[in-house]
Design an enzyme around this catalytic site. Structure first.
Site, PDB file in Angstrom:
ATOM      1  N   ASP A 288      42.621  43.984  50.905  1.00 26.45           N
ATOM      2  CA  ASP A 288      41.086  43.100  50.908  1.00 26.45           C
ATOM      3  C   ASP A 288      40.058  43.326  50.009  1.00 26.45           C
ATOM      4  OD1 ASP A 288      42.852  43.663  53.352  1.00 26.45           O
ATOM      5  OD2 ASP A 288      41.351  42.525  54.504  1.00 26.45           O
TER       6      ASP A 288
ATOM      7  N   ASN B 184      41.894  35.979  58.587  1.00 28.61           N
ATOM      8  CA  ASN B 184      40.951  34.998  59.438  1.00 28.61           C
ATOM      9  C   ASN B 184      39.563  34.983  58.860  1.00 28.61           C
ATOM     10  OD1 ASN B 184      40.479  38.245  59.325  1.00 28.61           O
ATOM     11  ND2 ASN B 184      38.858  37.501  60.948  1.00 28.61           N
ATOM     12  N   HIS B 185      39.153  35.173  57.826  1.00 31.28           N
ATOM     13  CA  HIS B 185      38.064  34.579  56.836  1.00 31.28           C
ATOM     14  C   HIS B 185      38.161  33.764  56.014  1.00 31.28           C
ATOM     15  CE1 HIS B 185      35.214  37.568  59.037  1.00 31.28           C
ATOM     16  NE2 HIS B 185      35.923  38.282  58.794  1.00 31.28           N
TER      17      HIS B 185
ATOM     18  N   HIS C 295      43.308  43.698  57.099  1.00 28.13           N
ATOM     19  CA  HIS C 295      42.321  43.298  58.046  1.00 28.13           C
ATOM     20  C   HIS C 295      41.712  44.534  58.443  1.00 28.13           C
ATOM     21  CE1 HIS C 295      40.184  41.275  60.967  1.00 28.13           C
ATOM     22  NE2 HIS C 295      40.453  41.849  61.923  1.00 28.13           N
TER      23      HIS C 295
END
Length: 268
Positions: A8, A67-68, A177
């Protein structure tokens, strides 16, 4: 086949870490495919087209999300034309733009890359990742045995269950995540590499990349608090390298990569 995966990317610090270290890592490890999770890349929330292109220029072949994915509205302007950007497969297929997987061809060998999101503690009620991914894996295996999954999920149990569920059917299940790199990398008995979480790439002195003061305030006061990316910080880059037998799709080795002020990078 060697796969380099970077976790990420978060905010400007994460972008700088990628442009600084990804070319060096590619020279050192010589991967055939480089995958980067970019779901936090633009100001900690989603990704825009400029940052998408910058990460590709730094050396990524595929950018995965999580999820973003939809936090930055600019993504709707380019995702359908962004051939190297994939979002979680288990969003509603009829109404969600973009795609959940892609295939990268390296000479005569192909690697399928799938982005998948967990459901436990994620705050979104997506389709079951297990039953969603199984038919796709069966379909892809008719074309290539080499399949990499970025499983964007909260709990270690859901991630580990997915790896065991697909052991022998995919080359790797690597989690993203949580922004904290785990040390449980292994190759399962039937040849699937697993790592609960590869970690993140961004501000080393934040709390999961966010400003320390705001996060601490939330814990102390239990009141809504706006989180912002900790920009005044040295960087951490988290990743892993996976060696796959391109003919069988079985992984031979997985190794973590961690670069930060306490684990500095040294050129060979």
């Amino acid at each position: 086949m060697r796969i380099l995966f970077v976790g990420d990317v978060m905010g400007n610090v994460g972008q700088t870490a990628v442009t600084t270290y990804l070319p060096k890592l590619k020279r050192r490890y010589k991967p055939q495919v480089t995958i980067v999770n970019g779901e936090n890349a633009t100001r900690g929330r989603g990704i825009n087209q400029e940052v998408y292109k910058d990460i590709l220029t730094a050396g990524a072949d595929v950018i995965t999300m999580g999820n973003h994915t939809w936090d930055n509205n600019e993504i709707f302007d380019f995702i359908n034309g962004a051939k190297k950007l994939i979002r979680p497969l288990n969003f509603p297929p009829a109404t969600t733009p973009g795609v959940g997987y892609t295939i990268v061809k390296v000479n005569t060998v192909k690697l399928a890359v799938i982005n998948l999101q967990g459901n436990v503690f994620m705050g979104q009620n997506l389709a079951d990742p297990f039953t969603t991914v199984q038919p796709l894996v069966e379909q892809l295996r008719e074309e290539t045995p080499n399949i990499f999954i970025d499983f964007h999920a909260e709990t270690t149990s859901e991630k580990e269950a997915m790896a065991w569920y697909l052991d022998g059917q995919v080359s790797a299940v690597v989690g993203t995540h949580t922004h904290v790199q785990t040390s449980d990398e292994r190759v399962l008995p039937n040849g699937t590499a697993f790592l609960s979480d590869v970690g993140f790439t961004g501000p080393y002195n934040g709390i999961l990349g966010m400003t320390r003061e705001n996060v601490i305030q939330r814990f102390l006061e239990q009141m809504p608090t706006r989180f912002n990316v900790q920009e005044d910080s040295p960087a951490v880059l988290s990743g892993c390298v996976i060696d796959v037998d391109g003919q069988s799709g079985r992984t031979k080795k997985i190794a973590r990569i961690l670069i930060n002020p306490d684990h500095p990078y040294f050129d060979d």
